[in-house]
Motif scaffolding. Structure first.
Motif, mmCIF file in Angstrom:
data_model
loop_
_atom_site.group_PDB
_atom_site.id
_atom_site.type_symbol
_atom_site.label_atom_id
_atom_site.label_comp_id
_atom_site.label_asym_id
_atom_site.label_seq_id
_atom_site.Cartn_x
_atom_site.Cartn_y
_atom_site.Cartn_z
ATOM 1 N N ARG A 1 -8.038 -3.664 14.414
ATOM 2 C CA ARG A 1 -8.478 -2.971 15.408
ATOM 3 C C ARG A 1 -9.615 -1.935 15.528
ATOM 4 N NH1 ARG A 1 -3.096 1.039 15.751
ATOM 5 N NH2 ARG A 1 -2.130 -1.070 16.319
ATOM 6 N N ARG A 2 -10.157 -1.601 16.443
ATOM 7 C CA ARG A 2 -11.237 -0.641 16.680
ATOM 8 C C ARG A 2 -10.770 0.879 16.897
ATOM 9 N NH1 ARG A 2 -15.768 -3.217 15.801
ATOM 10 N NH2 ARG A 2 -17.285 -1.253 16.222
ATOM 11 N N VAL A 3 -10.929 1.928 16.251
ATOM 12 C CA VAL A 3 -10.440 3.004 16.245
ATOM 13 C C VAL A 3 -11.871 3.938 16.035
ATOM 14 C CG1 VAL A 3 -8.473 2.571 15.465
ATOM 15 C CG2 VAL A 3 -10.053 3.302 13.720
ATOM 16 N N THR A 4 -11.790 5.277 16.455
ATOM 17 C CA THR A 4 -12.801 5.904 16.354
ATOM 18 C C THR A 4 -12.526 7.385 15.348
ATOM 19 O OG1 THR A 4 -13.584 5.435 18.417
ATOM 20 C CG2 THR A 4 -14.583 7.210 17.830
ATOM 21 N N VAL A 5 -13.400 7.533 14.503
ATOM 22 C CA VAL A 5 -13.285 8.792 13.673
ATOM 23 C C VAL A 5 -14.375 9.717 14.287
ATOM 24 C CG1 VAL A 5 -13.591 9.809 11.353
ATOM 25 C CG2 VAL A 5 -12.581 7.465 11.667
ATOM 26 N N TYR A 6 -13.982 10.655 15.000
ATOM 27 C CA TYR A 6 -14.837 11.667 15.827
ATOM 28 C C TYR A 6 -15.554 12.623 14.824
ATOM 29 C CZ TYR A 6 -12.379 9.847 19.996
ATOM 30 O OH TYR A 6 -11.955 8.968 21.084
ATOM 31 N N ASP A 7 -14.769 12.868 13.760
ATOM 32 C CA ASP A 7 -15.259 13.943 12.585
ATOM 33 C C ASP A 7 -14.604 13.669 11.459
ATOM 34 O OD1 ASP A 7 -16.821 15.805 11.816
ATOM 35 O OD2 ASP A 7 -15.379 17.737 12.523
ATOM 36 N N ALA A 8 -15.190 13.875 10.372
ATOM 37 C CA ALA A 8 -14.584 13.778 8.880
ATOM 38 C C ALA A 8 -15.466 14.688 8.305
ATOM 39 C CB ALA A 8 -14.740 12.070 8.488
ATOM 40 N N ARG A 9 -14.325 15.767 7.903
ATOM 41 C CA ARG A 9 -15.339 17.157 7.277
ATOM 42 C C ARG A 9 -14.537 17.006 5.735
ATOM 43 N NH1 ARG A 9 -14.239 22.504 7.793
ATOM 44 N NH2 ARG A 9 -12.619 22.102 9.349
ATOM 45 N N LEU A 10 -15.498 17.065 4.544
ATOM 46 C CA LEU A 10 -15.112 17.363 3.431
ATOM 47 C C LEU A 10 -14.933 18.583 3.183
ATOM 48 C CD1 LEU A 10 -14.811 15.311 0.744
ATOM 49 C CD2 LEU A 10 -17.282 15.944 0.303
ATOM 50 N N LEU A 11 -13.653 18.906 2.623
ATOM 51 C CA LEU A 11 -13.237 20.324 2.411
ATOM 52 C C LEU A 11 -13.237 20.818 0.869
ATOM 53 C CD1 LEU A 11 -9.849 20.275 4.513
ATOM 54 C CD2 LEU A 11 -12.256 21.167 5.264
ATOM 55 N N ALA A 12 -13.156 19.728 -0.020
ATOM 56 C CA ALA A 12 -12.987 20.123 -1.641
ATOM 57 C C ALA A 12 -13.231 18.760 -2.215
ATOM 58 C CB ALA A 12 -11.900 20.767 -1.754
ATOM 59 N N VAL A 13 -13.965 18.808 -3.279
ATOM 60 C CA VAL A 13 -14.136 17.877 -4.346
ATOM 61 C C VAL A 13 -13.597 17.902 -5.540
ATOM 62 C CG1 VAL A 13 -15.650 15.895 -5.127
ATOM 63 C CG2 VAL A 13 -16.035 16.521 -2.763
ATOM 64 N N GLU A 14 -12.715 17.145 -6.004
ATOM 65 C CA GLU A 14 -12.251 17.359 -7.565
ATOM 66 C C GLU A 14 -12.865 16.377 -8.328
ATOM 67 O OE1 GLU A 14 -7.998 17.596 -7.454
ATOM 68 O OE2 GLU A 14 -8.213 18.891 -5.682
ATOM 69 N N ALA A 15 -12.532 16.124 -9.736
ATOM 70 C CA ALA A 15 -13.074 14.954 -10.359
ATOM 71 C C ALA A 15 -12.601 13.865 -10.172
ATOM 72 C CB ALA A 15 -12.651 15.279 -11.817
ATOM 73 N N ASP A 16 -11.198 13.726 -9.641
ATOM 74 C CA ASP A 16 -10.454 12.457 -9.420
ATOM 75 C C ASP A 16 -9.803 12.510 -7.782
ATOM 76 O OD1 ASP A 16 -8.622 13.939 -9.888
ATOM 77 O OD2 ASP A 16 -7.631 12.513 -11.147
ATOM 78 N N ALA A 17 -10.242 13.390 -7.067
ATOM 79 C CA ALA A 17 -9.565 13.440 -5.592
ATOM 80 C C ALA A 17 -10.513 14.361 -4.726
ATOM 81 C CB ALA A 17 -8.254 14.104 -5.716
ATOM 82 N N PHE A 18 -10.280 14.146 -3.428
ATOM 83 C CA PHE A 18 -10.982 15.100 -2.565
ATOM 84 C C PHE A 18 -10.132 15.347 -1.346
ATOM 85 C CE2 PHE A 18 -12.455 10.779 -1.305
ATOM 86 C CZ PHE A 18 -12.181 10.938 0.090
#
Length: 305
Positions: free
Chosen positions: A151-168
């Motif tokens: 299915r086709r969907v839309t991601v209007y915005d994807a904002r990175l809030l935090a980045v760790e060694a093995d997660a975000f």
């Protein structure tokens, strides 16, 4: 003889803050009992692991809940790297582990850019979609897998809030039908290490956001029926995005009897759906059928008379 519906004719929209570990339907039923409402429904299920905004429609509001199912949504999620699970979230069995490379915020951003805009998703097996009359998650629990249409969907915005060694952590605004678990899995695959989500919170859906949410405990703490009903939003908030038409008392009577009525349609085009009001009271929805005519489409029972 028709069976009498139990409860009170309570109408409106309740914005609940769903807790972790509870099903959306269980929370819905608890809210319905607290408000003694005859009828209730929600506008899009949250997984038991997920928390956040769960709009509950009561009484006549259930007639218009479909408009919210089509709405865009905002989520905040934590994506754990290095492990793929059967369900795409922390509640599933780990089925693959991979080493997590050393990643900077810039590295994650570069991959995220591929997932902004219109994208393709394959719905997860652990979902409520149906295959030959059975829900996919029922088949998945039996160890079965079936082909699912892309299915086709839309991601209007994807904002990175935090980045760790093995997660975000990520905040996304997406179109209806977008699976955040699948989005996280696809991003993890693109990063080369696999991923699943360990937290998911819905912050907004359509016109509603987290500012108006109530925990169920806060509703329980209110002293009486009047105070609980005071937390409800009016039914017409569900269709506030539609144009408005005002009709007079004669037109109202015709509409209530299922007949088209004369109206000044203003800027509303023929064939368009519109909110109908008489003396500021919401009547329901009508469709403009001619230059000066509107026909009833979905009306409130309480507007009859």
């Amino acid at each position: 003889m028709a069976r009498r519906r139990r409860g009170l004719p309570v109408d409106g929209v309740l914005l609940l803050d769903k807790p972790k570990g509870e099903s959306s339907n269980r929370i819905l039923q608890r809210a319905r009992r607290l408000l003694q409402a005859q009828k209730a429904g929600h506008t899009g299920t949250l997984d038991p692991m997920a928390t956040g905004l769960l709009p509950v429609c009561l009484g006549e509001a259930t007639k218009f809940s479909a408009h919210l199912l089509e709405a865009d949504k905002v989520y905040r999620t934590r994506v754990q790297l290095g492990a793929v699970t059967a369900t795409g979230d922390a509640e599933g069995e780990v089925i693959e582990r991979r080493e997590v490379p050393s990643l900077t915020a810039a590295d994650v951003e570069r991959v995220l850019e591929r997932f902004r805009g219109e994208i393709e998703q394959v719905p997860p097996m652990y979902s409520a979609l149906k295959h030959q009359g059975r829900k996919l998650y029922e088949l998945a629990r039996e160890g079965k897998s079936v082909e699912r249409a892309v299915r086709r969907v839309t991601v209007y915005d994807a904002r990175l809030l935090a980045v760790e060694a093995d997660a975000f952590e990520l905040e996304v605004r997406v179109s209806k039908g977008t699976y955040i678990r699948t989005l996280a899995e696809d991003i993890g695959r693109a990063l080369g290490c696999g991923a699943h989500i360990t937290a998911l919170r819905r912050l907004a859906t359509g016109p509603f956001d987290s500012r108006g949410m109530l925990p169920l405990e806060a509703l329980e703490a209110l002293p009486g029926q009047d105070q609980r009903e005071a937390t409800l939003l009016p039914v017409d908030v569900l269709v506030a995005h539609l144009p408005r038409l005002d009709v007079d008392a004669a037109a109202r009577r015709r509409l209530m009897h299922g007949q088209p009525a004369g109206v000044d349609r203003g800027a509303v085009n023929v064939g368009e759906l519109a909110r109908l009001y008489c003396d500021e009271a919401f009547l329901g929805l009508g469709v403009v059928t001619g230059p000066q005519e509107v026909a009833p489409k979905r009306l409130l029972n309480t507007a009859a008379g």
